[in-house]
Design a protein around this motif. Structure first.
Motif, PDB file in Angstrom:
ATOM      1  N   ILE A   1       0.805  -1.227   0.000  1.00 49.76           N
ATOM      2  CA  ILE A   1       0.000   0.000   0.000  1.00 49.76           C
ATOM      3  C   ILE A   1       0.840   1.280   0.000  1.00 49.76           C
ATOM      4  CG2 ILE A   1      -1.560   1.396   1.446  1.00 49.76           C
ATOM      5  CD1 ILE A   1      -3.009  -1.286   2.080  1.00 49.76           C
ATOM      6  N   PRO A   2       1.836   1.448   0.885  1.00 50.54           N
ATOM      7  CA  PRO A   2       2.649   2.682   0.814  1.00 50.54           C
ATOM      8  C   PRO A   2       3.378   2.833  -0.515  1.00 50.54           C
ATOM      9  CG  PRO A   2       3.007   1.538   2.900  1.00 50.54           C
ATOM     10  CD  PRO A   2       2.241   0.614   2.030  1.00 50.54           C
ATOM     11  N   LEU A   3       3.791   1.709  -1.109  1.00 53.23           N
ATOM     12  CA  LEU A   3       4.464   1.764  -2.407  1.00 53.23           C
ATOM     13  C   LEU A   3       3.496   2.225  -3.492  1.00 53.23           C
ATOM     14  CD1 LEU A   3       6.550  -1.556  -2.251  1.00 53.23           C
ATOM     15  CD2 LEU A   3       7.250   0.761  -1.611  1.00 53.23           C
ATOM     16  N   ILE A   4       2.237   1.785  -3.408  1.00 55.69           N
ATOM     17  CA  ILE A   4       1.219   2.223  -4.367  1.00 55.69           C
ATOM     18  C   ILE A   4       1.026   3.730  -4.246  1.00 55.69           C
ATOM     19  CG2 ILE A   4      -1.243   2.123  -4.939  1.00 55.69           C
ATOM     20  CD1 ILE A   4      -1.231  -0.811  -4.099  1.00 55.69           C
ATOM     21  N   ILE A   5       0.917   4.209  -3.012  1.00 54.06           N
ATOM     22  CA  ILE A   5       0.701   5.643  -2.782  1.00 54.06           C
ATOM     23  C   ILE A   5       1.864   6.459  -3.345  1.00 54.06           C
ATOM     24  CG2 ILE A   5       0.569   7.424  -0.982  1.00 54.06           C
ATOM     25  CD1 ILE A   5      -0.956   5.332   0.722  1.00 54.06           C
ATOM     26  N   ILE A   6       3.090   6.080  -2.976  1.00 55.82           N
ATOM     27  CA  ILE A   6       4.265   6.829  -3.435  1.00 55.82           C
ATOM     28  C   ILE A   6       4.430   6.704  -4.946  1.00 55.82           C
ATOM     29  CG2 ILE A   6       6.796   6.948  -3.332  1.00 55.82           C
ATOM     30  CD1 ILE A   6       6.556   6.048  -0.375  1.00 55.82           C
ATOM     31  N   GLY A   7       4.292   5.475  -5.459  1.00 51.24           N
ATOM     32  CA  GLY A   7       4.502   5.240  -6.884  1.00 51.24           C
ATOM     33  C   GLY A   7       3.560   6.024  -7.773  1.00 51.24           C
TER      34      GLY A   7
ATOM     35  N   MET B   1       5.099  -8.914   7.112  1.00 52.02           N
ATOM     36  CA  MET B   1       5.712  -8.052   6.090  1.00 52.02           C
ATOM     37  C   MET B   1       5.510  -6.597   6.496  1.00 52.02           C
ATOM     38  SD  MET B   1       4.360  -9.982   2.660  1.00 52.02           S
ATOM     39  CE  MET B   1       4.051 -11.753   2.702  1.00 52.02           C
ATOM     40  N   PRO B   2       6.307  -6.078   7.409  1.00 50.92           N
ATOM     41  CA  PRO B   2       6.132  -4.691   7.867  1.00 50.92           C
ATOM     42  C   PRO B   2       6.306  -3.709   6.713  1.00 50.92           C
ATOM     43  CG  PRO B   2       7.657  -5.892   9.285  1.00 50.92           C
ATOM     44  CD  PRO B   2       7.438  -6.741   8.076  1.00 50.92           C
ATOM     45  N   PRO B   3       5.349  -2.791   6.519  1.00 52.52           N
ATOM     46  CA  PRO B   3       5.492  -1.792   5.439  1.00 52.52           C
ATOM     47  C   PRO B   3       6.656  -0.852   5.708  1.00 52.52           C
ATOM     48  CG  PRO B   3       3.608  -1.303   6.834  1.00 52.52           C
ATOM     49  CD  PRO B   3       4.099  -2.646   7.269  1.00 52.52           C
ATOM     50  N   LEU B   4       7.209  -0.301   4.636  1.00 58.35           N
ATOM     51  CA  LEU B   4       8.348   0.608   4.754  1.00 58.35           C
ATOM     52  C   LEU B   4       7.953   1.936   5.395  1.00 58.35           C
ATOM     53  CD1 LEU B   4       9.975   0.029   1.239  1.00 58.35           C
ATOM     54  CD2 LEU B   4      10.622  -1.003   3.427  1.00 58.35           C
ATOM     55  N   ALA B   5       6.686   2.309   5.298  1.00 57.30           N
ATOM     56  CA  ALA B   5       6.191   3.550   5.906  1.00 57.30           C
ATOM     57  C   ALA B   5       4.697   3.391   6.146  1.00 57.30           C
ATOM     58  CB  ALA B   5       6.453   4.744   4.990  1.00 57.30           C
ATOM     59  N   ASP B   6       4.154   4.164   7.107  1.00 59.67           N
ATOM     60  CA  ASP B   6       2.706   4.124   7.275  1.00 59.67           C
ATOM     61  C   ASP B   6       2.054   4.992   6.206  1.00 59.67           C
ATOM     62  OD1 ASP B   6       2.789   6.815   8.117  1.00 59.67           O
ATOM     63  OD2 ASP B   6       3.025   6.228  10.214  1.00 59.67           O
TER      64      ASP B   6
ATOM     65  N   LEU C   1      -7.058   1.477   0.236  1.00 58.68           N
ATOM     66  CA  LEU C   1      -6.951   0.506   1.334  1.00 58.68           C
ATOM     67  C   LEU C   1      -6.218   1.067   2.547  1.00 58.68           C
ATOM     68  CD1 LEU C   1      -6.205  -2.887  -0.485  1.00 58.68           C
ATOM     69  CD2 LEU C   1      -8.358  -2.098   0.501  1.00 58.68           C
ATOM     70  N   GLY C   2      -5.171   1.840   2.298  1.00 58.96           N
ATOM     71  CA  GLY C   2      -4.407   2.399   3.406  1.00 58.96           C
ATOM     72  C   GLY C   2      -5.238   3.321   4.274  1.00 58.96           C
TER      73      GLY C   2
END
Length: 396
Positions: free
Chosen positions: A47-53, A123-128, A334-335
């Motif tokens: 989810i954080p990768l989707i947001i940033i990407g 699988m801890p996310p890289l950022a909230d 989702l986030g």
């Protein structure tokens, strides 16, 4: 199975989940619970990768637009999106309590314990989510301001990678995840309550879409002086195309053709329609808002008007440049569902199933609203051009 669309696969997954939950040995059912647990953790990580990407690339790309024209288009798109979400919130607060009965809620509350997975993988996310949004805004706005081509190309590449992960990994595995969720819900006795609510919520969403399209066109036509009923009739072609393709991007050529028939100037329609396919998501916002309220009520959660309005305001931003794949908007949301509304894995899985079941109608509402934005932008552009011409004439 490869030739089937996502919606038929989701339906098959739900049916198989109900069958497995009712008739399969518990040991076999736990295999699906294990898969769903691992997949849910993977979604949390992605989810954080989707947001940033997507948000970084989306905002950076907007910076290449035409100044004032870009600003007013994004502003109208965001206003329509928030108004649509607020409309869905008011309708939901009014009608959903009568649809989601105490009997359905008691079935959820009195359910057995969930099936336990054999194992799970953290699988801890890289950022909230909030950190990811802030990073996205800083980078996106910075790249748009500096027009740093290297960074822009890099994040467009990241966007393509994340889009590929969603399209090649997340979307194909969703039916199995949904199957696992419904296996668990059938085993615990919750599934009958969910089904009793699903079809009623779906009906409300379709009515919301159609009334909002009419409202948006009424606003657009009042400025552009177009005939409301004639414009709605012209838009039917793009509406049906969006239902068939389930993609705002794929509907752009047809939507531009409809714009031309409505008399929207060439430069405006060729700028606004493709841009709004990215930034205007009224239909998706209404669907997610309504589904979120229904799911929260079903599980006994009380969400205040203020909480839901804040969620809607953030939703209009987080879905910017949502991936052009079926269900892309709900993936981007989702986030926020977990961070702002406190949804559990089971609740977010239900949200995915509810959303994707009507995704094509949400897309059709999105692209139809794009025309209303185009009418408004066209009106103000003509007004500005006329004012500039008058000023030049007075100077001369």
């Amino acid at each position: 199975m490869k030739k089937l669309g996502l919606i038929p696969k989701i339906i098959i997954g739900i049916i198989l989940g109900v069958i497995i939950g009712n008739f399969a040995p518990v040991g076999f059912a736990r295999i699906f619970a294990t898969f769903s647990s691992i997949f849910a953790n993977f979604l949390d990580f992605v989810i954080p990768l989707i947001i940033i990407g997507f948000i970084v690339a989306g905002i950076a790309d907007l910076g290449t637009g035409a100044g004032k024209l870009l600003g007013i288009t994004v502003l109208f798109a965001y206003i329509f999106t928030v108004v649509s979400g607020t409309y869905a919130l008011i309708v939901g607060k009014t009608f959903l309590p009568g649809i989601i009965t105490s009997d359905a809620m008691s079935k959820i509350a009195s359910a057995k314990e969930d099936l336990a997975p054999y194992f799970t993988i953290k699988m801890p996310p890289l950022a909230d989510v909030i950190s990811a949004l802030i990073i996205s805004f800083i980078l996106g706005l910075g790249i748009a301001k500096t027009q740093n081509k290297t960074l822009k190309d890099a994040f467009i590449g990241v966007q393509e990678i994340i889009s590929s992960v969603i399209e090649k990994v997340v979307i194909p595995l969703l039916p199995i995840h949904i199957c696992g969720i419904f296996t668990n819900m059938t085993y615990t006795g919750q599934v009958s309550a969910v089904f009793s609510v699903f079809w009623k919520v779906f009906l409300i969403i379709i009515i919301l879409h159609l009334t909002m399209i009419t409202f948006q066109f009424a606003v657009g036509c009042s400025f552009s002086k177009n005939n409301l009923f004639k414009s709605l009739k012209i838009q039917i072609k793009a509406y049906l195309t969006a239902i068939g393709t389930q993609s705002s991007a794929a509907t752009i050529p047809v939507n531009i053709e409809c714009s031309e028939k409505m008399g929207i100037s060439k430069g405006i329609r060729e700028f606004v329609i493709p841009l709004c396919a990215t930034v205007h998501l009224s239909g998706s916002t209404m669907t997610i808002t309504t589904c979120a309220m229904a799911v929260s009520m079903l599980f006994g959660m009380k969400l205040s008007f203020a909480t839901m309005f804040g969620f809607i305001a953030m939703l209009g931003v987080s879905m910017v440049a949502a991936p052009g794949v079926p269900g892309g908007a709900i993936m981007a949301a989702l986030g926020l569902l977990s961070s702002m509304l406190g949804f559990s894995e089971q609740m977010t899985a239900l949200m995915i199933a509810l959303y994707i079941a009507q995704d094509s109608f949400g897309t059709a509402c999105n692209v139809s609203g794009d025309q209303a934005v185009a009418m408004l932008v066209d009106f103000f552009q003509r007004k500005w051009s006329k004012s500039e011409s008058t000023n030049r004439a007075s100077i001369n």
